[in-house]
Scaffold this active site. Structure first.
Site, PDB file in Angstrom:
ATOM      1  CB  SER A  67     -14.694  38.364  17.163  1.00 27.35           C
ATOM      2  OG  SER A  67     -14.672  37.255  16.271  1.00 27.35           O
ATOM      3  CE1 TYR A  79     -11.570  35.816  21.360  1.00 28.49           C
ATOM      4  CE2 TYR A  79     -12.865  35.346  19.404  1.00 28.49           C
ATOM      5  CZ  TYR A  79     -11.914  36.105  20.054  1.00 28.49           C
ATOM      6  OH  TYR A  79     -11.313  37.161  19.405  1.00 28.49           O
TER       7      TYR A  79
END
Length: 214
Positions: A67, A79
């Site tokens: 990501s 995350y």
């Protein structure tokens, strides 16, 4: 299962597992950190190690879902932490596998929360109820609500065109000359990554602090 796959031949592996949540560092329990590391990071490593002998044998490809959040964080540091770790694992693996003819690719999507549903809207009330007494003495409900609204606005801005990420995955698997990294993101997201990757940390912190304050 591995014996069965070995008989058929095995050429490509896509590590796509991932979970996301919102919360400042002190708001999250150690159990939650362990869960995210186990799914987002160790889950991909376990799968890779299990199939690595076959991938070497058939000169296959390994694709990891990372990501752009690996470069910065805006409320979901847990995350971001796991995606940054995946990036470094892939960097090591890519170099080590070259001598076997195995290619390793990383997909770096931008904000596709609306198409993947990886991050549902967050509830300030639920966040507050889960905070420790120590954290409640530092923060108040108004602050938690502001952060939750900020994060939910980001989620709402996510692209619904998820096939762009799928196309990158297919290219990584099927192209005769795949890229090491595929950044699939909006222009403003790519600019933010550029600032975080190539400018001094003080500039990155200023940009992110401005975003958080607005």
């Amino acid at each position: 299962l591995l014996n069965y796959v070995s008989l058929l031949g095995f050429w490509g592996l896509v590590n796509n597992a991932g979970i996301s949540t919102f919360g400042e560092t002190g708001w999250l329990s150690m159990e939650k950190y362990e869960k995210f590391a186990d799914v987002n990071l160790l889950g991909s490593i376990r799968t890779t190690l299990a199939f690595l002998p076959l991938l070497r044998k058939y000169k296959g490809r390994i694709v990891f879902m990372s990501s752009i959040i690996a470069y910065f964080t805006l409320g979901n540091g847990i995350y971001s932490m796991t995606k940054a770790a995946i990036e470094k694992f892939c960097d090591a693996l890519r170099l080590e596998m070259k001598k076997f003819g195995v290619l390793v690719c990383i997909i770096q999507p931008g904000n596709y929360a609306r198409s993947t549903k990886i991050q549902p809207p967050v509830s300030a009330e639920e966040i507050w109820n889960e905070l420790s007494e120590e954290e409640k003495e530092v923060y108040n409900k108004e602050y938690v609500q502001e952060r939750a609204n900020f994060f939910n606005n980001i989620v709402d801005e996510g692209s619904t065109n998820g096939n762009e990420v799928v196309d990158a995955m297919v290219h990584a698997l099927m192209s005769p000359a795949p890229k090491a990294r595929y950044m699939v993101a909006k222009l403003k997201e790519k600019l933010l990554v550029f600032v975080c990757a190539f400018f001094p940390t003080v500039v990155m912190d200023s940009v992110l602090s401005y975003a958080l304050s607005n």
